[in-house]
Design a protein around this motif. Structure first.
Motif, PDB file in Angstrom:
ATOM      1  N   TRP A  62      26.634  15.016 -16.488  1.00  0.00           N
ATOM      2  CA  TRP A  62      26.996  16.432 -15.861  1.00  0.00           C
ATOM      3  C   TRP A  62      27.454  16.096 -14.595  1.00  0.00           C
ATOM      4  O   TRP A  62      26.851  15.583 -13.646  1.00  0.00           O
ATOM      5  CB  TRP A  62      25.730  17.189 -15.659  1.00  0.00           C
ATOM      6  CG  TRP A  62      25.942  18.562 -15.642  1.00  0.00           C
ATOM      7  CD1 TRP A  62      27.166  19.053 -15.192  1.00  0.00           C
ATOM      8  CD2 TRP A  62      24.951  19.735 -15.261  1.00  0.00           C
ATOM      9  NE1 TRP A  62      27.080  20.540 -14.667  1.00  0.00           N
ATOM     10  CE2 TRP A  62      25.761  20.881 -15.171  1.00  0.00           C
ATOM     11  CE3 TRP A  62      23.620  19.504 -15.604  1.00  0.00           C
ATOM     12  CZ2 TRP A  62      25.106  21.942 -14.910  1.00  0.00           C
ATOM     13  CZ3 TRP A  62      23.094  20.971 -15.354  1.00  0.00           C
ATOM     14  CH2 TRP A  62      23.656  22.010 -14.941  1.00  0.00           C
ATOM     15  N   CYS A  63      28.875  15.858 -14.596  1.00  0.00           N
ATOM     16  CA  CYS A  63      29.456  15.456 -13.501  1.00  0.00           C
ATOM     17  C   CYS A  63      30.956  16.086 -13.014  1.00  0.00           C
ATOM     18  O   CYS A  63      31.482  17.083 -13.984  1.00  0.00           O
ATOM     19  CB  CYS A  63      29.774  13.814 -13.507  1.00  0.00           C
ATOM     20  SG  CYS A  63      30.718  13.395 -15.084  1.00  0.00           S
ATOM     21  N   ARG A  64      31.410  16.114 -12.016  1.00  0.00           N
ATOM     22  CA  ARG A  64      32.665  16.675 -11.324  1.00  0.00           C
ATOM     23  C   ARG A  64      33.722  15.865 -10.913  1.00  0.00           C
ATOM     24  O   ARG A  64      33.411  14.835 -10.584  1.00  0.00           O
ATOM     25  CB  ARG A  64      32.352  17.774 -10.324  1.00  0.00           C
ATOM     26  CG  ARG A  64      31.553  17.048  -9.227  1.00  0.00           C
ATOM     27  CD  ARG A  64      31.360  18.189  -7.978  1.00  0.00           C
ATOM     28  NE  ARG A  64      30.945  17.530  -6.783  1.00  0.00           N
ATOM     29  CZ  ARG A  64      30.830  17.994  -5.619  1.00  0.00           C
ATOM     30  NH1 ARG A  64      30.823  19.342  -5.578  1.00  0.00           N
ATOM     31  NH2 ARG A  64      30.499  17.467  -4.519  1.00  0.00           N
ATOM     32  N   PRO A  65      34.899  16.111 -10.903  1.00  0.00           N
ATOM     33  CA  PRO A  65      35.875  15.183 -10.364  1.00  0.00           C
ATOM     34  C   PRO A  65      35.886  15.097  -8.917  1.00  0.00           C
ATOM     35  O   PRO A  65      35.736  16.165  -8.139  1.00  0.00           O
ATOM     36  CB  PRO A  65      37.189  15.679 -10.912  1.00  0.00           C
ATOM     37  CG  PRO A  65      37.177  17.271 -10.829  1.00  0.00           C
ATOM     38  CD  PRO A  65      35.474  17.367 -11.398  1.00  0.00           C
ATOM     39  N   LEU A  66      36.337  14.182  -8.475  1.00  0.00           N
ATOM     40  CA  LEU A  66      36.615  14.010  -6.983  1.00  0.00           C
ATOM     41  C   LEU A  66      38.028  13.854  -6.798  1.00  0.00           C
ATOM     42  O   LEU A  66      38.704  12.771  -6.985  1.00  0.00           O
ATOM     43  CB  LEU A  66      36.041  12.598  -6.394  1.00  0.00           C
ATOM     44  CG  LEU A  66      34.406  12.529  -6.461  1.00  0.00           C
ATOM     45  CD1 LEU A  66      33.888  11.299  -5.858  1.00  0.00           C
ATOM     46  CD2 LEU A  66      33.895  13.705  -5.940  1.00  0.00           C
ATOM     47  N   ASN A  67      38.796  14.940  -6.597  1.00  0.00           N
ATOM     48  CA  ASN A  67      40.107  15.132  -6.416  1.00  0.00           C
ATOM     49  C   ASN A  67      40.935  14.984  -5.178  1.00  0.00           C
ATOM     50  O   ASN A  67      40.363  15.742  -3.922  1.00  0.00           O
ATOM     51  CB  ASN A  67      40.659  16.470  -7.125  1.00  0.00           C
ATOM     52  CG  ASN A  67      40.555  16.320  -8.621  1.00  0.00           C
ATOM     53  OD1 ASN A  67      40.536  15.570  -9.344  1.00  0.00           O
ATOM     54  ND2 ASN A  67      40.098  17.675  -9.223  1.00  0.00           N
ATOM     55  N   LEU A  68      41.899  14.267  -5.162  1.00  0.00           N
ATOM     56  CA  LEU A  68      42.779  14.074  -3.896  1.00  0.00           C
ATOM     57  C   LEU A  68      44.059  14.691  -4.246  1.00  0.00           C
ATOM     58  O   LEU A  68      44.826  14.163  -5.146  1.00  0.00           O
ATOM     59  CB  LEU A  68      42.830  12.799  -3.203  1.00  0.00           C
ATOM     60  CG  LEU A  68      41.672  12.483  -2.123  1.00  0.00           C
ATOM     61  CD1 LEU A  68      40.284  12.322  -3.016  1.00  0.00           C
ATOM     62  CD2 LEU A  68      41.921  11.129  -1.639  1.00  0.00           C
ATOM     63  N   SER A  80      36.646  19.170  -5.273  1.00  0.00           N
ATOM     64  CA  SER A  80      35.710  18.696  -6.219  1.00  0.00           C
ATOM     65  C   SER A  80      35.851  19.382  -7.776  1.00  0.00           C
ATOM     66  O   SER A  80      34.819  19.903  -8.347  1.00  0.00           O
ATOM     67  CB  SER A  80      34.274  18.539  -5.781  1.00  0.00           C
ATOM     68  OG  SER A  80      33.866  19.840  -5.271  1.00  0.00           O
ATOM     69  N   LYS A  81      36.873  20.184  -7.714  1.00  0.00           N
ATOM     70  CA  LYS A  81      37.304  20.894  -8.913  1.00  0.00           C
ATOM     71  C   LYS A  81      38.776  20.800  -9.293  1.00  0.00           C
ATOM     72  O   LYS A  81      39.627  20.531  -8.493  1.00  0.00           O
ATOM     73  CB  LYS A  81      36.665  22.385  -8.766  1.00  0.00           C
ATOM     74  CG  LYS A  81      37.606  23.005  -7.610  1.00  0.00           C
ATOM     75  CD  LYS A  81      37.170  24.561  -7.769  1.00  0.00           C
ATOM     76  CE  LYS A  81      38.166  25.290  -6.762  1.00  0.00           C
ATOM     77  NZ  LYS A  81      37.610  26.793  -6.834  1.00  0.00           N
ATOM     78  N   ASP A  82      39.181  21.553 -10.410  1.00  0.00           N
ATOM     79  CA  ASP A  82      40.496  21.577 -10.777  1.00  0.00           C
ATOM     80  C   ASP A  82      41.161  22.831 -10.039  1.00  0.00           C
ATOM     81  O   ASP A  82      40.704  23.773 -10.028  1.00  0.00           O
ATOM     82  CB  ASP A  82      40.454  21.839 -12.254  1.00  0.00           C
ATOM     83  CG  ASP A  82      41.924  22.057 -12.999  1.00  0.00           C
ATOM     84  OD1 ASP A  82      42.988  22.344 -12.175  1.00  0.00           O
ATOM     85  OD2 ASP A  82      42.095  21.871 -14.243  1.00  0.00           O
ATOM     86  N   PRO A  83      42.283  22.265  -9.674  1.00  0.00           N
ATOM     87  CA  PRO A  83      42.906  23.289  -8.484  1.00  0.00           C
ATOM     88  C   PRO A  83      43.659  24.523  -9.278  1.00  0.00           C
ATOM     89  O   PRO A  83      44.196  25.350  -8.428  1.00  0.00           O
ATOM     90  CB  PRO A  83      43.675  22.484  -7.705  1.00  0.00           C
ATOM     91  CG  PRO A  83      44.123  21.455  -8.205  1.00  0.00           C
ATOM     92  CD  PRO A  83      43.128  21.041  -9.109  1.00  0.00           C
ATOM     93  N   TYR A  84      43.802  24.573 -10.418  1.00  0.00           N
ATOM     94  CA  TYR A  84      44.926  25.398 -11.201  1.00  0.00           C
ATOM     95  C   TYR A  84      44.507  26.837 -11.083  1.00  0.00           C
ATOM     96  O   TYR A  84      45.288  27.630 -10.425  1.00  0.00           O
ATOM     97  CB  TYR A  84      44.881  24.858 -12.584  1.00  0.00           C
ATOM     98  CG  TYR A  84      45.931  25.730 -13.252  1.00  0.00           C
ATOM     99  CD1 TYR A  84      47.457  25.422 -12.972  1.00  0.00           C
ATOM    100  CD2 TYR A  84      45.689  26.766 -14.240  1.00  0.00           C
ATOM    101  CE1 TYR A  84      48.302  26.273 -13.376  1.00  0.00           C
ATOM    102  CE2 TYR A  84      46.546  27.663 -14.727  1.00  0.00           C
ATOM    103  CZ  TYR A  84      47.937  27.249 -14.386  1.00  0.00           C
ATOM    104  OH  TYR A  84      48.843  27.991 -15.100  1.00  0.00           O
ATOM    105  N   TYR A 116      45.178  13.857  -7.930  1.00  0.00           N
ATOM    106  CA  TYR A 116      44.695  12.581  -8.526  1.00  0.00           C
ATOM    107  C   TYR A 116      43.052  12.632  -8.441  1.00  0.00           C
ATOM    108  O   TYR A 116      42.671  12.893  -7.384  1.00  0.00           O
ATOM    109  CB  TYR A 116      45.065  11.382  -7.556  1.00  0.00           C
ATOM    110  CG  TYR A 116      46.669  11.126  -7.190  1.00  0.00           C
ATOM    111  CD1 TYR A 116      47.457  10.460  -8.015  1.00  0.00           C
ATOM    112  CD2 TYR A 116      47.242  12.046  -6.240  1.00  0.00           C
ATOM    113  CE1 TYR A 116      48.865  10.062  -8.040  1.00  0.00           C
ATOM    114  CE2 TYR A 116      48.579  11.890  -6.289  1.00  0.00           C
ATOM    115  CZ  TYR A 116      49.367  10.853  -6.736  1.00  0.00           C
ATOM    116  OH  TYR A 116      50.461  10.704  -6.603  1.00  0.00           O
ATOM    117  N   THR A 117      42.705  12.342  -9.557  1.00  0.00           N
ATOM    118  CA  THR A 117      41.028  12.274  -9.784  1.00  0.00           C
ATOM    119  C   THR A 117      40.983  10.809  -9.459  1.00  0.00           C
ATOM    120  O   THR A 117      41.195   9.742 -10.241  1.00  0.00           O
ATOM    121  CB  THR A 117      40.838  12.793 -11.245  1.00  0.00           C
ATOM    122  OG1 THR A 117      40.950  13.897 -11.345  1.00  0.00           O
ATOM    123  CG2 THR A 117      38.987  12.671 -11.315  1.00  0.00           C
TER     124      THR A 117
END
Length: 375
Positions: free
Chosen positions: A304-310, A87-91, A114-115
């Protein structure tokens, strides 16, 4: 003669049972299992939506486990799972774990982020016990660009500047000044151990407010507290595990006025009745109270939101097909389980899904993974 018939029937029966077992085992073994691990915030979304996907793909099985966003990023980079959830940028995780060469593995394995949707961040608090219960606790405290630095100061645990001798209070965020004295209780923050490095919720709490405030108000030490989980001891701070459920359990058991915890909106929506029953309040965001409909419109209202990343290798067809199916879902499918679907513009911003992968995107000058924030 009868014994021969009896033995023959028994043999036929055993053979039939054996054939059934073999057939069942063969059918089961022919199923392709997709493993998915990582963020506890992403886990319930993948679990719920994969049920529908498997109805259409009988040859697949999807397993979903938690462990935290950082864990999901590491596991998919090392090839220990088919899909990593975060649920965050992996970089930053990839760059900071140089000892494991995650960046090299990420590029060699052609991992792409992929968000697939968004999820809000909510602040739950325990109001003072003497406060009139007729007050709308979901509008009386507000986070905005003028006071969010105070919130971060409170959650850092570092006593400096204006808070060198004065502890942050709920009244610092009051919208009705006539009630200021009633909310004059110290904030008791509940933070995630490890900060942004391990928790996607903690990362979104600190980096994804989308409020235009002066970042220079925060010292390097305060910023480090959120990034690395190196919180100060200027006032009482409770550290919890990464999972929203564990943070909530600790917060609820304490039930102390002034306690504040940040949670994902999906978790809050799922437990909204319990939150109301306990008499807790939810901070409003920039003058907008939290409610489900606001999650369906990005950059409007409560955003105020976060990405759902796969994250997975673009070479793995089954995994990519599943993720693309998630991206094609109707917005109502996400809204029903507490998420917000991407806009068409956001989907386009992810680039060529068939050929691009994250390290190349970074080298090309993009500062984002997955869907670009703010579009």
């Amino acid at each position: 003669m009868k014994r021969w018939i009896k033995n023959g029937l028994l043999s036929i029966g055993c053979l039939g049972l054996l054939s059934f077992v073999i057939a069942f085992s063969t059918n089961w073994s022919n199923k392709t299992t997709i493993s998915s691990v990582g963020s506890s915030g992403v886990k319930p979304f993948v679990e719920e939506l994969s049920k529908k996907y498997l109805e259409e793909h009988k040859d697949l099985d999807i397993t979903v486990d938690a462990g935290g966003s950082g864990f999901g990023i590491e596991q998919v980079a090392k090839g220990y799972t088919d899909i990593g959830n975060a649920s965050k940028d992996p970089y930053n995780t990839i760059v900071n774990q140089r000892k494991d060469d995650l960046g090299v593995l990420w590029e060699n394995n052609q991992i792409k982020t992929y968000t697939v949707a968004w999820e809000g961040i909510c602040l739950i608090y325990v109001p003072p016990k003497s406060t009139d219960e007729s007050i709308n606790f979901d509008t009386i405290l507000d986070i905005n660009e003028n006071n969010i630095a105070k919130l971060y100061q409170a959650f850092s645990g570092i006593a400096e500047g204006d808070y060198a001798n004065v502890k942050p209070k709920l009244s610092d965020f009051i919208t009705d000044q006539s009630l200021k004295d009633k909310f004059n209780v110290n904030i008791i923050p509940y933070v995630r151990t490890g900060g942004s490095m391990t928790s996607g919720t903690a990362d979104a709490f600190y980096t994804d407010s989308r409020l235009d405030f002066n970042d220079s108000q925060l010292s390097d030490e305060t910023k480090k507290a959120f990034e690395e989980g190196s919180y100060g001891n200027g006032w009482k701070i409770y550290q919890t595990d990464e999972a929203n459920s564990r943070a909530w359990d600790m917060f609820e058991k304490s039930n102390t006025p002034g306690s504040v915890v940040y949670l994902s909106s999906g978790f809050v929506q799922e437990n909204k009745d319990l939150i109301e029953k306990k008499g807790y309040g939810i901070f409003s965001y920039n003058g907008v109270p939290f409610f489900q409909d606001n999650q369906s419109k990005l950059n409007e209202g409560y955003n105020w939101c976060r990405p759902l990343n796969l994250m997975c290798s673009i070479e793995e067809k089954n995994e990519v097909d599943f993720i693309l199916w998630l991206l094609d879902l109707d917005a109502s499918e996400w809204k029903n389980i507490g998420g917000a679907a991407l806009s068409e513009k956001q989907k386009e911003s992810m680039g060529n899904l068939a050929t691009d992968f994250d390290i190349k995107l970074k080298q090309q000058g993009n500062t984002w993974f997955g869907a670009k924030y703010g579009n």
